[in-house]
Design an enzyme around this catalytic site. Structure first.
Site, short mmCIF file in Angstrom:
data_model
loop_
_atom_site.label_atom_id
_atom_site.label_comp_id
_atom_site.label_asym_id
_atom_site.label_seq_id
_atom_site.Cartn_x
_atom_site.Cartn_y
_atom_site.Cartn_z
N VAL A 96 0.85 -1.18 0.00
CA VAL A 96 0.00 0.00 0.00
C VAL A 96 0.89 1.23 0.00
CG1 VAL A 96 -1.84 1.26 1.16
CG2 VAL A 96 -1.78 -1.24 1.28
N ASP A 123 -14.77 -9.03 8.47
CA ASP A 123 -13.38 -8.84 8.89
C ASP A 123 -13.24 -7.62 9.80
OD1 ASP A 123 -10.74 -9.65 9.03
OD2 ASP A 123 -10.12 -8.51 7.27
N LYS A 145 -3.56 0.53 -3.11
CA LYS A 145 -3.34 -0.86 -2.74
C LYS A 145 -3.01 -1.66 -4.00
CE LYS A 145 -5.66 -4.64 -0.24
NZ LYS A 145 -6.88 -5.00 0.53
#
Length: 359
Positions: free
Chosen positions: A31, A137, A44
């Site tokens: 990144v 997540d 990214k």
């Protein structure tokens, strides 16, 4: 998606970008902090030959396209060359919630600070669920602090959008979860292996085995399928971590951690409070008995919260200082392609993708 929606996302030319610094790296990706058209963005990137990860990036891009919310990132552009592929999103100069907590006295937040961030997390997850997206997540490293002090939820490569389709035959029933069936390699991030659809109220359940081990819900370990309620389990783990400075089920190794998730009750040390009561009602093994978003918003811990006005709070608990672009940055001297290739050419045999270091 219409062609007009597609053309709204620009293709970025690496040669025209001001690459300011490397923000983080993981098993297959890097990144970068970049400046494009006067805006600071996080780019990214992954190696293009990695087909499995390429599919994940494409899926994440599609999720990002759907979102239009002040607590969620916007897709700012694509990058694609012969060697790498990636995308740019908003940059958050305040770091992540985990980094912020480490700066606190005794590495713990006060109840009032927890209430602010917890309220914004509820709003963000409620919005995602309204789009039909299960996040899967949630953890402090994925909760960034924007320039204005409000949060931004990032990293959607493990998200899914369950189908309402019902399986045609028993052959689509999932096999036993890998945790119960075989040894797992020693990585913190667990990636999808399979997805199936089964009838569950108005949406189907997923049986993919994903997440970060300390935050994984019991229903994912048992392979019984999961839906939106899995995010509220992770939310309970995050609240526990914000209160106590640690997750509730961590063991000495992965096997013990998973055993604790399946069988151990969270230790809510201290006098009874509304926050401890909320955490206990979120960390319920049976997802059908877990609190819903309406019950969470109506819980005593959130008494007095203005759910409509919290996004407009002018002074959140922490507002990052303006970024000094001259400090620690080697502007335009970073060759993005060469950097990514150099980092990962020695890792060609890696099978599992490790977690990105968050930016």
């Amino acid at each position: 998606m219409t062609d007009d929606q597609t053309t709204q996302i620009p293709t970025l030319d690496l040669n025209q970008l001001n690459v300011l610094s490397v923000l983080g790296r993981g098993g297959r990706g890097v990144v970068f902090l970049i400046r494009s058209n006067g805006e600071l963005l996080a780019l990214k990137t992954i190696l293009k030959p990695d087909c499995g990860e390429f599919k994940q990036v494409k899926l994440e891009q599609e999720v990002l396209r759907l979102m239009q919310h002040p607590l969620l990132p916007k897709l700012r552009g694509f990058v694609s060359t012969d060697n790498i592929v990636g995308y740019a999103i908003d940059y958050c100069p305040g770091g992540d919630l985990n980094q912020l907590q480490k700066k606190q006295t005794d590495r713990m937040f006060s109840d009032d600070v927890i209430r602010f961030y917890a309220s914004e997390l509820v709003i963000a997850l409620e919005y995602l669920h309204g789009l039909g997206i299960v996040y899967r997540d949630l953890k402090p490293e994925n909760v960034m602090i924007q320039e204005n002090g409000h949060i931004m939820l990032i990293d959607f490569d493990l998200s899914t959008k369950p189908s309402t389709k019902i399986p045609k035959s028993d052959s689509q029933t999932p096999q036993t979860t890998p945790f119960l069936n075989s040894d797992l390699n020693n990585t913190n991030r667990i990636h999808p292996e399979s997805v199936y659809n089964s009838e569950s109220h108005s949406v189907s359940k997923s049986n993919s085995f994903v997440g970060t081990e300390e935050y994984i819900a019991p229903e994912m370990l048992t392979g019984t399928g999961h839906d939106f309620s899995i995010d509220w389990w992770c939310y309970g783990v995050v609240l526990h971590e914000m209160l106590y400075g640690k997750t509730p089920f961590k063991g000495v190794n992965r096997k013990e951690t998973f055993k604790n998730i399946l069988s151990k009750s969270p230790e809510l040390v201290g006098e009874p409070t509304a926050l401890r009561d909320l955490i206990g009602k979120l960390l319920v093994k049976d997802p059908k008995r877990r609190l819903t978003v309406a019950e969470i918003k109506g819980h005593d811990f959130f008494t007095g919260v203005d759910w409509e006005g919290i996004l407009y709070v002018v002074r959140p608990p922490f507002v990052p200082a303006p970024l000094d672009e001259e400090q620690g940055m080697d502007v335009n001297k970073i060759d993005v392609e060469a950097f990514v290739q150099g980092v990962f050419k020695v890792n060609d045999d890696v099978q599992e993708v490790e977690e990105f270091t968050k930016f």
